[in-house]
Design a protein around this motif. Sequence first.
Motif, PDB file in Angstrom:
ATOM      1  N   ALA A 167      -5.327  10.085  13.248  1.00  0.00           N
ATOM      2  CA  ALA A 167      -5.893  10.192  11.894  1.00  0.00           C
ATOM      3  C   ALA A 167      -5.767   8.862  11.161  1.00  0.00           C
ATOM      4  N   ARG A 168      -4.594   8.213  11.282  1.00  0.00           N
ATOM      5  CA  ARG A 168      -4.380   6.915  10.615  1.00  0.00           C
ATOM      6  C   ARG A 168      -5.336   5.877  11.189  1.00  0.00           C
ATOM      7  N   ASP A 169      -5.463   5.835  12.523  1.00  0.00           N
ATOM      8  CA  ASP A 169      -6.351   4.854  13.172  1.00  0.00           C
ATOM      9  C   ASP A 169      -7.792   5.040  12.677  1.00  0.00           C
ATOM     10  N   ARG A 194      -8.895   6.434   9.920  1.00  0.00           N
ATOM     11  CA  ARG A 194      -9.073   6.082   8.508  1.00  0.00           C
ATOM     12  C   ARG A 194      -9.030   4.554   8.326  1.00  0.00           C
ATOM     13  N   ASP A 195      -8.064   3.895   8.971  1.00  0.00           N
ATOM     14  CA  ASP A 195      -7.904   2.445   8.787  1.00  0.00           C
ATOM     15  C   ASP A 195      -9.069   1.664   9.411  1.00  0.00           C
ATOM     16  N   THR A 196      -9.608   2.186  10.511  1.00  0.00           N
ATOM     17  CA  THR A 196     -10.690   1.484  11.212  1.00  0.00           C
ATOM     18  C   THR A 196     -12.053   1.826  10.610  1.00  0.00           C
ATOM     19  N   TYR A 199       0.837  -1.206   0.000  1.00  0.00           N
ATOM     20  CA  TYR A 199       0.000   0.000   0.000  1.00  0.00           C
ATOM     21  C   TYR A 199       0.872   1.256   0.000  1.00  0.00           C
ATOM     22  N   ARG A 200       2.018   1.172   0.675  1.00  0.00           N
ATOM     23  CA  ARG A 200       2.953   2.312   0.662  1.00  0.00           C
ATOM     24  C   ARG A 200       3.467   2.547  -0.755  1.00  0.00           C
ATOM     25  N   ALA A 201       3.771   1.448  -1.474  1.00  0.00           N
ATOM     26  CA  ALA A 201       4.267   1.591  -2.849  1.00  0.00           C
ATOM     27  C   ALA A 201       3.191   2.235  -3.729  1.00  0.00           C
TER      28      ALA A 201
HETATM   29  O1   DC Z   1       1.456  -1.166   8.204  1.00  0.00           O
HETATM   30  P1   DC Z   1       1.775   0.166   7.509  1.00  0.00           P
HETATM   31  O2   DC Z   1       1.821   1.340   8.449  1.00  0.00           O
HETATM   32  O3   DC Z   1       2.986   0.073   6.656  1.00  0.00           O
HETATM   33  O4   DC Z   1       0.533   0.396   6.525  1.00  0.00           O
HETATM   34  C1   DC Z   1       0.356   1.580   5.799  1.00  0.00           C
HETATM   35  C2   DC Z   1      -1.107   1.751   5.427  1.00  0.00           C
HETATM   36  O5   DC Z   1      -1.476   0.756   4.485  1.00  0.00           O
HETATM   37  C3   DC Z   1      -2.090   1.600   6.576  1.00  0.00           C
HETATM   38  O6   DC Z   1      -2.328   2.849   7.208  1.00  0.00           O
HETATM   39  C4   DC Z   1      -3.323   1.055   5.913  1.00  0.00           C
HETATM   40  C5   DC Z   1      -2.823   0.338   4.707  1.00  0.00           C
HETATM   41  N1   DC Z   1      -2.837  -1.124   4.841  1.00  0.00           N
HETATM   42  C6   DC Z   1      -4.033  -1.769   4.597  1.00  0.00           C
HETATM   43  O7   DC Z   1      -5.039  -1.110   4.328  1.00  0.00           O
HETATM   44  N2   DC Z   1      -4.103  -3.122   4.623  1.00  0.00           N
HETATM   45  C7   DC Z   1      -3.019  -3.862   4.917  1.00  0.00           C
HETATM   46  N3   DC Z   1      -3.117  -5.193   4.925  1.00  0.00           N
HETATM   47  C8   DC Z   1      -1.786  -3.219   5.200  1.00  0.00           C
HETATM   48  C9   DC Z   1      -1.731  -1.834   5.169  1.00  0.00           C
END
Ligand code: DC
Length: 209
Positions: A161-163, A165-167, A35-37
């Motif tokens: 913010a990351r939490d 968005r991811d959740t 996802y970073r790439a």
């Molecule tokens: O684990 P990381 O911080 O390198 O992940 C970066 C972002 O990638 C994270 O904020 C959400 C996304 N991600 C995802 O949606 N699903 C995954 N399996 C891994 C990462």
Amino acid sequence: MIIAVDGPTASGKGTIARALAEHFGLPVLDTGLLYRAVGYQTQLNHGDPDDSADALAACDFPDTLLGDPALRYESTGGLASRVSIHPAVRKALYQRQVDFANQPGGAVLDGRDIGTVIAPHADAKLFVTASAEERTRRRHAEMLARGVAVTYDAVLANIHARDARDTGRADAPLLCADDALLLDNSDMDIGETIAAAIAFVEQKVGRPA
Ligand code: DC
């Protein structure tokens, strides 16, 4: 044997996944790097990470990009979190992760949706977490050690913010699978966390290492 390690940013899940892989002699995939790439390639393309088509176009990133140190930047983590919202991006990265998980002999994968979407059949699932304050303390110390001038409050805001968005995303949100071990390491050091993770996997698969 397939081991799924999920958890929020700066929880230590990557370190734990690598330690489990070494202990059990398994290959490991840091799925966040994919996802970073995509996030970083979107920026290189002058695209908008919040635009699904722009983010999807970046899923064609060259494999050499996976070794670029820029993928480790905090800002790239933010881009990754933004592109990971798009179902088209998740779909484009899906098969690569499933193939890695299902290779002969097994594998360890760490991410957000490994135990729920990529490898729901994993032999052992861990959900690694710590309080936002503790994760901030660790990430802040790590950034200062690398010479990045940043305040604790800025790191905390970024982690919140990351939490969120991811959740909060609709597609494959970060959540603890019903059959995962919840490993809150707020009051544990990394050695204790790794020992607990290894003990859990050994008990789960019914064999000592
Ligand atoms: O684990 P990381 O911080 O390198 O992940 C970066 C972002 O990638 C994270 O904020 C959400 C996304 N991600 C995802 O949606 N699903 C995954 N399996 C891994 C990462």
